[in-house]
Design an enzyme around this catalytic site. Sequence first.
Site, PDB file in Angstrom:
ATOM      1  N   LYS A   1      -1.950  -7.540   5.802  1.00  0.00           N
ATOM      2  CA  LYS A   1      -3.320  -7.045   5.948  1.00  0.00           C
ATOM      3  C   LYS A   1      -4.275  -7.793   5.026  1.00  0.00           C
ATOM      4  O   LYS A   1      -4.034  -7.919   3.834  1.00  0.00           O
ATOM      5  CB  LYS A   1      -3.332  -5.550   5.627  1.00  0.00           C
ATOM      6  CG  LYS A   1      -4.686  -4.913   5.748  1.00  0.00           C
ATOM      7  CD  LYS A   1      -4.620  -3.401   5.668  1.00  0.00           C
ATOM      8  CE  LYS A   1      -4.068  -2.905   4.376  1.00  0.00           C
ATOM      9  NZ  LYS A   1      -4.262  -1.462   4.196  1.00  0.00           N
TER      10      LYS A   1
ATOM     11  N   ASP B   1       0.840  -1.199   0.000  1.00  0.00           N
ATOM     12  CA  ASP B   1       0.000   0.000   0.000  1.00  0.00           C
ATOM     13  C   ASP B   1       0.875   1.248   0.000  1.00  0.00           C
ATOM     14  O   ASP B   1       1.907   1.304   0.653  1.00  0.00           O
ATOM     15  CB  ASP B   1      -0.884   0.039   1.257  1.00  0.00           C
ATOM     16  CG  ASP B   1      -2.026  -0.954   1.192  1.00  0.00           C
ATOM     17  OD1 ASP B   1      -2.450  -1.298   0.075  1.00  0.00           O
ATOM     18  OD2 ASP B   1      -2.479  -1.375   2.249  1.00  0.00           O
ATOM     19  N   ASP B   2       0.435   2.237  -0.733  1.00  0.00           N
ATOM     20  CA  ASP B   2       1.039   3.575  -0.719  1.00  0.00           C
ATOM     21  C   ASP B   2       2.497   3.596  -1.169  1.00  0.00           C
ATOM     22  O   ASP B   2       3.293   4.396  -0.686  1.00  0.00           O
ATOM     23  CB  ASP B   2       0.916   4.210   0.682  1.00  0.00           C
ATOM     24  CG  ASP B   2      -0.527   4.289   1.145  1.00  0.00           C
ATOM     25  OD1 ASP B   2      -1.387   4.566   0.294  1.00  0.00           O
ATOM     26  OD2 ASP B   2      -0.776   4.067   2.331  1.00  0.00           O
TER      27      ASP B   2
ATOM     28  N   HIS C   1      -8.155  -7.294   4.940  1.00  0.00           N
ATOM     29  CA  HIS C   1      -8.994  -6.151   4.579  1.00  0.00           C
ATOM     30  C   HIS C   1      -9.999  -6.403   3.455  1.00  0.00           C
ATOM     31  O   HIS C   1     -10.315  -5.501   2.680  1.00  0.00           O
ATOM     32  CB  HIS C   1      -8.117  -4.945   4.243  1.00  0.00           C
ATOM     33  CG  HIS C   1      -8.721  -3.665   4.752  1.00  0.00           C
ATOM     34  ND1 HIS C   1      -8.028  -2.492   4.786  1.00  0.00           N
ATOM     35  CD2 HIS C   1      -9.952  -3.397   5.248  1.00  0.00           C
ATOM     36  CE1 HIS C   1      -8.798  -1.538   5.285  1.00  0.00           C
ATOM     37  NE2 HIS C   1      -9.977  -2.078   5.565  1.00  0.00           N
TER      38      HIS C   1
ATOM     39  N   CYS D   1      -7.451   0.334  -0.213  1.00  0.00           N
ATOM     40  CA  CYS D   1      -6.894  -1.012  -0.164  1.00  0.00           C
ATOM     41  C   CYS D   1      -7.872  -2.161  -0.387  1.00  0.00           C
ATOM     42  O   CYS D   1      -7.526  -3.136  -1.045  1.00  0.00           O
ATOM     43  CB  CYS D   1      -6.150  -1.220   1.144  1.00  0.00           C
ATOM     44  SG  CYS D   1      -7.068  -0.678   2.564  1.00  0.00           S
TER      45      CYS D   1
END
Length: 127
Positions: free
Chosen positions: A99, A8-9, A101, A46
């Site tokens: 994660k 992520d990111d 999610h 996400c």
Amino acid sequence: NIIFILGDDIGYDDIGFQSGTIHTPVLDAMKANGQFIPWHYSEPVCSPTRSSLLTGLYPLHNGINTVILLDDTYGLSLNFTLLPQILLDHGYETHMVGKWHVGFYQWAYTPTFRGFQSWLGYYLGAE
């Protein structure tokens, strides 16, 4: 072995083999010594990105169009066969770190019920 890394990111130039600005020797070696798929188009949040990777479908078609929150009572539909389930059926071991999610309001929606033999991580992103 198949290893997917979903970060992520991460910006385009935040990995060494893209620009050399940031030193990432392990990722650079993995790219140099294996197959490298240069693109998985991610979403701005996400949950849709993960649901797309797991199903092979755009969020519009898998039903996860926004972030799944703590009190949400839904998850990635149990009608979908996920990538780890397919890999498991073909003799691969499937393990996940990180994660999840994509839903956890019932056990059936959690990683070890969706094809992962083991999982170490968080259900949401803010832990």
